[in-house]
Design an enzyme around this catalytic site. Sequence first.
Site, PDB file in Angstrom:
ATOM      1  N   GLU A  16     -20.393 -22.470 -35.794  1.00  0.00           N
ATOM      2  CA  GLU A  16     -20.268 -22.729 -34.356  1.00  0.00           C
ATOM      3  C   GLU A  16     -20.308 -21.440 -33.545  1.00  0.00           C
ATOM      4  O   GLU A  16     -20.899 -21.395 -32.462  1.00  0.00           O
ATOM      5  CB  GLU A  16     -18.973 -23.489 -34.066  1.00  0.00           C
ATOM      6  N   ARG A  17     -19.695 -20.387 -34.066  1.00  0.00           N
ATOM      7  CA  ARG A  17     -19.708 -19.123 -33.322  1.00  0.00           C
ATOM      8  C   ARG A  17     -21.119 -18.546 -33.242  1.00  0.00           C
ATOM      9  O   ARG A  17     -21.507 -17.974 -32.221  1.00  0.00           O
ATOM     10  CB  ARG A  17     -18.751 -18.121 -33.976  1.00  0.00           C
ATOM     11  N   ARG A  53     -12.918 -17.237 -41.626  1.00  0.00           N
ATOM     12  CA  ARG A  53     -12.843 -16.448 -40.393  1.00  0.00           C
ATOM     13  C   ARG A  53     -11.836 -15.318 -40.532  1.00  0.00           C
ATOM     14  O   ARG A  53     -10.757 -15.497 -41.105  1.00  0.00           O
ATOM     15  CB  ARG A  53     -12.446 -17.342 -39.216  1.00  0.00           C
TER      16      ARG A  53
END
Length: 218
Positions: A16-17, A53
Site C-alpha cells: 500500500e505504501r 514494516r
Amino acid sequence: ITVRKDGAKFEIISGERRYRASKMADLKEIPAYVRLVNDQELLEMALVENIQREDLDAIEVALTYQRLLEEIGLTQEALSQRVGKERSTITNSIRLLKLNPDVQQAIRNGNISAGHGRAILSLENPEDQQALFKQIVNNRLSVRQAEEAAKHFKSPKEISISKEPKTLPNNLRRAEKTLADTLALKVEIKSSAKGDKGKIVLNFDNEEELEKILSYFN
C-alpha cells in the site's frame, strides 16, 4: 504490489505504501501481482506484510504475531518460516503482551524498549514489576541496569537469626575438660538434644599434634 480481484476493482494485499508513493509521483501504471486468495489468506498475507514494516513498535509486532497464531491458526513453527524469525524471537515478542497496559503503552511511546519489558517480565510478582517499571522510567535505566535491578527483586531477603549456643550437660562438660587436659589439645564434645549420643572433635594445629593424638591409639 500484490492485489486480488474484487469485482471490477482490485484490492491491495501488500504494497500500500508503494501504491501511495506511485500516486504522489503521478504514475499511471505500476507492476502488480494478482493473487487468487480467500479472505483468510488475504488477512494472513496482509499481516505478514505488515509485520515487515520497520516503523512498527514492539507491541504492534507482538499483536500481529498473536493474530497470525490465533486468527489464522498458524503454528509457531509455520509462523517462524513465514516471517523468517526464530521461534524464540516470536515467543519473546508475544510475552510482551503479558505486561501491564501502562508498561505496554510506554513501549509503544518509545519511553522504554522491549528489552526493558523483558527485564520487567523476569519478575513474577506484579507489584515488583510495577516497582521496577517506575525505577526504569524515573532513573532512565539502561536495559543492562534494568536487568541488574531485577536481580535485587528476585534475591531472597536475608534474615539473620541468632542462635543460642547449645549448652552441654554437666557430665559432658566434665568429660570435655578431662580429655582436653589429658591430651593437651582443644577438645569439643557435640551431643544430641537428649545428650544420649554425639561426637568428640579433637582439634590439631600441626602434624606434630596429629602424631600425638594418634600415639594414644597405638
